[in-house]
Design an enzyme around this catalytic site. Structure first.
Site, mmCIF file in Angstrom:
data_model
loop_
_atom_site.group_PDB
_atom_site.id
_atom_site.type_symbol
_atom_site.label_atom_id
_atom_site.label_comp_id
_atom_site.label_asym_id
_atom_site.label_seq_id
_atom_site.Cartn_x
_atom_site.Cartn_y
_atom_site.Cartn_z
ATOM 1 N N GLN A 17 -14.831 11.086 15.955
ATOM 2 C CA GLN A 17 -13.340 10.894 15.497
ATOM 3 C C GLN A 17 -13.139 10.751 14.078
ATOM 4 O O GLN A 17 -12.054 11.250 13.622
ATOM 5 C CB GLN A 17 -13.074 9.602 16.039
ATOM 6 C CG GLN A 17 -11.565 8.862 16.039
ATOM 7 C CD GLN A 17 -11.032 7.794 16.822
ATOM 8 O OE1 GLN A 17 -9.966 7.506 16.364
ATOM 9 N NE2 GLN A 17 -11.815 7.529 17.822
ATOM 10 N N LEU A 72 -21.721 28.338 15.432
ATOM 11 C CA LEU A 72 -22.778 28.610 14.364
ATOM 12 C C LEU A 72 -23.885 27.732 14.334
ATOM 13 O O LEU A 72 -23.692 26.495 14.165
ATOM 14 C CB LEU A 72 -22.091 28.533 12.961
ATOM 15 C CG LEU A 72 -22.781 29.312 11.886
ATOM 16 C CD1 LEU A 72 -22.833 30.899 12.009
ATOM 17 C CD2 LEU A 72 -21.913 28.961 10.342
ATOM 18 N N ASN A 96 -19.355 14.515 8.602
ATOM 19 C CA ASN A 96 -19.442 13.276 9.096
ATOM 20 C C ASN A 96 -20.816 13.246 9.820
ATOM 21 O O ASN A 96 -20.691 12.325 10.755
ATOM 22 C CB ASN A 96 -18.474 12.404 9.505
ATOM 23 C CG ASN A 96 -17.931 12.798 10.878
ATOM 24 O OD1 ASN A 96 -18.066 13.992 11.376
ATOM 25 N ND2 ASN A 96 -17.485 11.959 11.803
ATOM 26 N N LYS A 137 -26.845 4.766 11.306
ATOM 27 C CA LYS A 137 -25.466 5.712 11.904
ATOM 28 C C LYS A 137 -24.716 4.682 12.324
ATOM 29 O O LYS A 137 -24.862 3.455 12.841
ATOM 30 C CB LYS A 137 -26.397 6.428 13.044
ATOM 31 C CG LYS A 137 -27.126 7.520 12.900
ATOM 32 C CD LYS A 137 -27.496 8.199 13.880
ATOM 33 C CE LYS A 137 -28.340 9.461 13.644
ATOM 34 N NZ LYS A 137 -28.883 10.395 14.912
ATOM 35 N N GLU A 140 -17.541 3.299 15.537
ATOM 36 C CA GLU A 140 -16.026 2.447 15.393
ATOM 37 C C GLU A 140 -16.461 1.016 15.397
ATOM 38 O O GLU A 140 -16.060 0.241 14.409
ATOM 39 C CB GLU A 140 -15.129 2.811 16.677
ATOM 40 C CG GLU A 140 -13.828 1.923 16.594
ATOM 41 C CD GLU A 140 -13.004 2.164 15.353
ATOM 42 O OE1 GLU A 140 -12.588 3.289 15.205
ATOM 43 O OE2 GLU A 140 -12.681 1.515 14.709
ATOM 44 N N ASP A 169 -12.837 4.441 12.637
ATOM 45 C CA ASP A 169 -12.827 6.129 12.721
ATOM 46 C C ASP A 169 -11.682 6.702 11.879
ATOM 47 O O ASP A 169 -11.756 7.191 10.909
ATOM 48 C CB ASP A 169 -12.920 6.335 14.229
ATOM 49 C CG ASP A 169 -14.373 6.329 14.694
ATOM 50 O OD1 ASP A 169 -15.385 6.101 13.950
ATOM 51 O OD2 ASP A 169 -14.410 5.909 15.708
ATOM 52 N N GLY A 248 1.100 -15.832 5.957
ATOM 53 C CA GLY A 248 2.063 -16.180 4.929
ATOM 54 C C GLY A 248 3.028 -17.095 5.136
ATOM 55 O O GLY A 248 3.188 -17.965 6.021
ATOM 56 N N GLY A 249 4.223 -16.497 4.542
ATOM 57 C CA GLY A 249 5.748 -17.572 4.961
ATOM 58 C C GLY A 249 6.167 -16.852 6.261
ATOM 59 O O GLY A 249 7.456 -17.387 6.565
ATOM 60 N N GLN A 250 5.640 -16.133 6.935
ATOM 61 C CA GLN A 250 6.397 -15.580 8.165
ATOM 62 C C GLN A 250 5.509 -15.839 9.357
ATOM 63 O O GLN A 250 4.782 -14.945 9.837
ATOM 64 C CB GLN A 250 6.285 -14.106 8.062
ATOM 65 C CG GLN A 250 7.312 -13.357 7.147
ATOM 66 C CD GLN A 250 6.700 -13.379 5.763
ATOM 67 O OE1 GLN A 250 7.104 -13.976 4.709
ATOM 68 N NE2 GLN A 250 5.533 -12.342 5.493
#
Ligand code: COA
Length: 416
Positions: A17, A72, A96, A137, A140, A169, A248-250
């Site tokens: 991924q 290939l 990767n 190795k 996720e 990922d 925070g403020g929320q």
């Protein structure tokens, strides 16, 4: 319509991924992405979690659209020769593989740079080069644990928790895409390619930076006032899991709506944004809270925030999540229904914007995928089907100057 990355040729040596998410994005924006796959099997996700016998799995099709597939065997001399030709005329190579795999194949950074000094070589690994875990190795969930997401996600009385979002990922793939585009711009100035490396641990940590903020605040003052543990619970010396708390403020929480007893997703996320306190009180039919000093500042509300959420839930009891949001939006309250994948798949706005797209596929019929989340004024990225294994082998080899006979010979030795 000219696409901005047209003319950029990318060797896509990626699988699963993280890498494929990166190259798919670049393909949407016009790059010529050639996915190099092992003959016979290809990317392991072609076979993983198949829902239709003998057809590429959705795991593959949803991460490899708009690409070409070249088979290939790059461990064979003949395969290496083809890859070298491709390297000489490509702009970017993305990989990767597990640590050291490219070197073992004979394509170290030094060798690649020698073959094509203008080429950008972009890699995803689990941990950064030189890290004490750089031989590992990584998948996720491993990355989510290593990057600080797991220890800070979930409820305080439960174990560290993995997010369904692909923070390790796809998120790492997006970081890599930014790195590649930056290196391409750099090459315009210097004429030189360079190595771009992104680790999954670093990419997760980058998204968890507010938790590193909280660690430092905790060490300084001993508590975190926006967490549910404040002021009644205990803090240790590490950032705790805060459940569904907003920051925070929320302050905010996931709140039950009508039908929650039988529908596990009959919830909304409700945010108490400071400046929206008055509209919230009006929406809830609690005008007496507007100026009550026990309620009218974030600090005053926090000690009894769950009592406030309970009051909101009582108000929500006879409203579906959609009805509730339709009312609350009129009061400028940041909120959303908790949407299921089924609801998202059928959302007309997401269909109209190209975020959810239906793609015809030669073997599968059509399937749904997530299109470009990035919107441009001069381009609407079109999603085309992922390639069948080796679908473009002849085309790519012919483009490299191989004759029909030479292609036949490569097939004979099973190099393609
Ligand atoms: N022809 C011949 N050989 C090929 C090939 C080709 N076209 N493509 C790949 N290979 C070989 C590689 O050379 C390597 O062989 P080697 O180990 O003998 O040197 C092997 O296939 C691939 O190995 P690896 O990448 O380690 O695969 P894996 O299935 O063992 O591990 C991961 C999978 C994802 C764990 C590992 O690739 C990894 O850690 N990647 C980096 C982090 C990452 O991206 N993880 C997230 C994936 S979503």
């Amino acid at each position: 319509m000219t696409k901005p990355l047209e003319g950029i040729k990318i060797i896509d040596f990626t699988h699963v991924q993280a890498g494929p998410a990166c190259t798919q994005l670049l393909a949407w924006f016009g790059a010529d992405v050639i996915k190099v796959e092992r003959p016979g099997s290809g990317d392991v996700t072609r076979n993983q979690l198949r829902d239709i016998p003998d057809a590429d799995a959705l795991y593959f099709t949803m991460l490899n659209s708009n690409k070409k597939s070249l088979t290939l065997d790059t461990k064979k001399a003949e395969g290496k020769e083809v890859l070298e030709k491709l390297i000489r005329e490509s702009d970017v190579l993305v990989e990767n593989f597990g640590p050291g795999a490219l070197d073992r194949m004979g394509f170290s950074w030094e060798r690649l740079n020698e073959l094509n000094p203008k080429m950008i070589v972009a890699s995803v690994k689990g941990f950064s080069d030189g890290h004490h875990y750089d031989d590992l190795k990584v998948y996720e969930n491993v990355a989510q644990c290593a990057g600080g997401a797991a220890s800070t996600t979930g409820f305080w009385d439960g174990p560290p928790t993995i997010s369904a979002a692909a923070l390790g990922d796809s998120n790492t793939g997006m970081h890599l895409a930014i790195g590649i585009l930056t290196a391409l711009l750099g090459r315009d100035k210097t004429g030189k390619g360079q190595k771009v490396a992104v680790s999954m641990q670093d990419s997760v940590l980058n998204l968890c930076r507010v938790k590193l903020r909280d660690q430092q605040r905790l060490e300084r003052v001993g508590y975190l006032e926006e967490y549910p543990q404040y002021p009644h619970g205990e803090f240790s010396d590490v950032v705790p899991r805060g459940g569904n708390a907003g920051g925070g403020g929320q302050p905010g929480w996931v709140l039950k709506c009508k039908g929650w007893e039988t529908d596990p997703n009959a919830y909304i996320y409700f945010t108490i944004q400071g400046h929206a306190w008055e509209p919230i009180c009006k929406a809830l039919g609690k005008p007496e809270w507007i100026n009550d000093p026990a309620y009218n500042t974030a600090e005053a509300r926090q000690p009894h925030i769950f009592e406030i959420f309970k009051t909101i839930e009582a108000w929500l009891a006879d409203k579906t999540k959609f009805e509730a949001v339709d009312i609350l939006r009129r009061f400028d309250i940041p909120c959303a229904p908790v949407l299921t994948m089924k609801e998202l798949a059928n959302d007309p706005s997401l269909r109209a914007s190209g975020t959810i797209v239906e793609v015809p596929h030669k073997k599968r019929g059509s399937y749904l995928t997530v299109g470009s989340p990035i919107k441009f004024s001069d381009m609407k990225p079109q999603v085309t089907a992922s390639p069948l294994l080796g679908e473009h082998t002849d085309e790519v080899l012919a483009g490299l100057g191989y004759s029909q006979q030479e292609i036949f010979n490569l097939r004979e030795v099973k190099a393609v």
